[in-house]
Design an enzyme around this catalytic site. Structure first.
Site, short mmCIF file in Angstrom:
data_model
loop_
_atom_site.label_atom_id
_atom_site.label_comp_id
_atom_site.label_asym_id
_atom_site.label_seq_id
_atom_site.Cartn_x
_atom_site.Cartn_y
_atom_site.Cartn_z
N PHE A 135 0.41 -1.00 -0.39
CA PHE A 135 -0.02 0.13 0.12
C PHE A 135 0.85 1.32 -0.18
O PHE A 135 2.55 1.40 0.88
CB PHE A 135 -0.15 -0.17 1.45
CG PHE A 135 -1.99 1.13 1.12
CD1 PHE A 135 -3.39 0.89 0.52
CD2 PHE A 135 -2.13 2.16 2.05
CE1 PHE A 135 -4.06 1.77 0.92
CE2 PHE A 135 -2.70 3.37 1.89
CZ PHE A 135 -4.18 3.36 1.40
N ASP A 204 2.68 -6.10 8.34
CA ASP A 204 1.54 -4.84 8.03
C ASP A 204 0.12 -5.73 7.57
O ASP A 204 -0.11 -6.82 7.06
CB ASP A 204 1.59 -4.05 6.72
CG ASP A 204 0.84 -3.23 7.08
OD1 ASP A 204 -0.84 -3.65 7.13
OD2 ASP A 204 0.27 -1.88 6.19
N TYR A 229 -10.54 -0.45 11.57
CA TYR A 229 -12.13 -0.14 10.62
C TYR A 229 -11.97 -1.35 9.81
O TYR A 229 -13.10 -1.11 8.90
CB TYR A 229 -11.50 1.25 10.27
CG TYR A 229 -10.77 1.98 9.01
CD1 TYR A 229 -9.81 1.15 7.79
CD2 TYR A 229 -9.42 2.75 10.07
CE1 TYR A 229 -8.80 1.63 7.65
CE2 TYR A 229 -7.74 2.35 9.30
CZ TYR A 229 -7.85 2.43 8.20
OH TYR A 229 -7.16 2.63 6.87
N LYS A 230 -10.98 -2.51 8.85
CA LYS A 230 -11.89 -3.01 7.47
C LYS A 230 -12.72 -4.39 9.04
O LYS A 230 -13.34 -4.47 9.45
CB LYS A 230 -10.45 -3.75 7.94
CG LYS A 230 -9.50 -2.29 6.95
CD LYS A 230 -9.11 -2.63 6.27
CE LYS A 230 -7.49 -1.36 5.71
NZ LYS A 230 -8.03 -0.90 4.69
N ARG A 378 -12.41 -4.79 -6.30
CA ARG A 378 -12.11 -5.90 -5.17
C ARG A 378 -13.99 -6.42 -4.83
O ARG A 378 -14.36 -4.91 -4.21
CB ARG A 378 -11.47 -4.99 -4.39
CG ARG A 378 -9.87 -4.30 -5.00
CD ARG A 378 -9.07 -4.34 -3.65
NE ARG A 378 -9.98 -3.07 -2.85
CZ ARG A 378 -9.48 -2.58 -1.97
NH1 ARG A 378 -7.94 -3.17 -1.30
NH2 ARG A 378 -9.84 -1.61 -1.12
#
Length: 403
Positions: A135, A204, A229-230, A378
């Protein structure tokens, strides 16, 4: 092509046997009739317990108790307490995770800390390897950490890390799951390779924590970071977390030594003395409102094992790929996500020439995924609230939009 009813009936049978199906009621999933939310890999759905808890924190703990809440409501100890709540979800014992700051800030702390550990062991460790597919923020942070520590930065594909390691390697920053393709990287073997080279591994976990077993302690991971938050459903901007393995904590030298990580935070000393344990990873005043919203969100994990979540995740993604294969016109999409279970996270990425417009049309029809430039659709599968009927409907609507 099979009639849609055949896979619809299969979805009904799979939902009937789903041991996690009751968890769906613990989330707010309001929306148009038949709406399907497959973007939990970007932002998890709202757990029903959160609004009431936030109202209590604002109205009673802050509004009535005010400053007393730092002690009487447990505000001061929240970063470590919530860290211990996350720990089992990533395979860590208590006392190794602190919650606070953003993922980016924690990447910086972890990576600089890892380099300092390596350089403390001996001279010559002046190179950082970073996941070439990472990312973007992780790459930006790695570049800054390299400049700060006098290291060279070398981007490397995760599969090529073992061959790229050497006597100069200080630290390696890797993503457990590739954010674009959903590829799951081999954390155990890559961590072992990094250790064999005398370097430190920083992982990560943003796209794996809460979706699949991680095994931080079992595999000897040195440092790790992740967002909440995922798949952990902590809410937009909810605080991230930092893991420092227990036997490294007394040597962990954070590049951000704030007053909250001082051994005597209220001593107001001019000289910095780091606290013991996970507290050493703190920086400034905890973000209490979002942190306690996260704590309430984590209650949905009561009675749930990560292994059960992983089993359903694989079943959901298998079924989605089966439905896509049956419904979508041949040649219209290409699956970028690996088919072997050992190489798959909890999302499916499909290459599609007109992915952007297609995703906009899907969202208009109540099938919410997301788009990654230039051509990737996605779809994220959060097993706590996504069912097999959702999956079948998503694939059917996708096929209709691609014809």
């Amino acid at each position: 092509m099979s009639e849609p009813t055949e896979l619809t009936q299969k979805a009904e049978k799979l939902d009937a046997g789903d041991e996690l199906a009751s968890k769906r009621a613990e989330f707010v999933l309001d929306g148009p009739e038949g709406a399907v939310y497959l973007d939990g890999n970007s932002l998890g759905a709202l757990p029903v317990a959160v609004p009431g808890r936030v109202a209590d924190v604002v109205g009673r703990q802050w509004g009535e108790m005010r400053i007393r809440s730092w002690t009487e409501s447990g505000w001061w100890t929240a970063p470590e307490r919530i860290g211990d709540r996350i720990a089992p979800l990533v395979g860590a014992a208590a006392g190794q995770i602190v919650v606070g700051d953003s993922t980016s800030v924690n990447v910086f702390k972890a990576l600089v800390g890892a380099v300092r550990l390596a350089q403390e062991n001996g001279p010559g460790r002046d190179e950082i390897l970073v996941d070439a597919t990472t990312f973007p923020t992780d790459g930006y942070i790695a570049g800054s950490a390299a400049r700060m520590t006098g290291c060279a930065l070398r981007p490397v594909e995760p599969s090529e890390v073992p061959g790229a390691l050497g006597e100069r390697t200080a630290a390696v920053l890797l993503n457990h799951v590739d954010y674009r393709t959903g590829r799951l990287h081999d954390l155990p073997s890559l961590t072992a390779a990094v250790h064999a080279a005398g370097a430190y591994a920083v992982w990560d976990l943003c796209h794996s924590a809460g979706a699949l077993p991680v095994g931080l302690d079992a595999h000897g991971v040195d440092l790790a970071v992740g967002c909440t938050y995922k798949y952990l459903n902590g809410g937009p901007g909810s605080p991230a977390y930092l893991y420092v393995r227990a036997d490294l904590q007394d040597r962990f030298d954070s590049p951000l030594p704030g007053w909250n990580s001082h051994a005597e935070p209220f001593g107001m000393r001019s000289a910095y003395t780091p606290a013991e344990g996970a507290v050493r990873g703190r920086v400034g005043t905890p973000d209490i409102l979002s942190m306690l919203a996260l704590e309430a969100a984590l209650e949905v994990w009561d009675g749930v094992t990560v292994e059960a979540v992983r089993a359903k995740s694989l079943a959901l993604t298998d079924f989605f790929l089966e439905c896509v294969g049956e419904y979508v016109p041949e040649g219209r999409v290409e699956c970028l996500t690996p088919l072997p279970h050992a190489e798959r996270g909890s999302q499916v990425a499909l290459r599609c020439a007109d992915a952007g417009p297609v995703m906009r049309r899907l969202i208009d029809r109540g099938v919410v995924g997301d788009f990654r430039h230039p051509d990737v659709l996605r779809f994220g599968f959060t097993p706590l609230y996504v069912g097999f009927a959702d999956v079948e409907r998503a694939a059917r609507v996708l096929a209709e939009e691609l014809r």
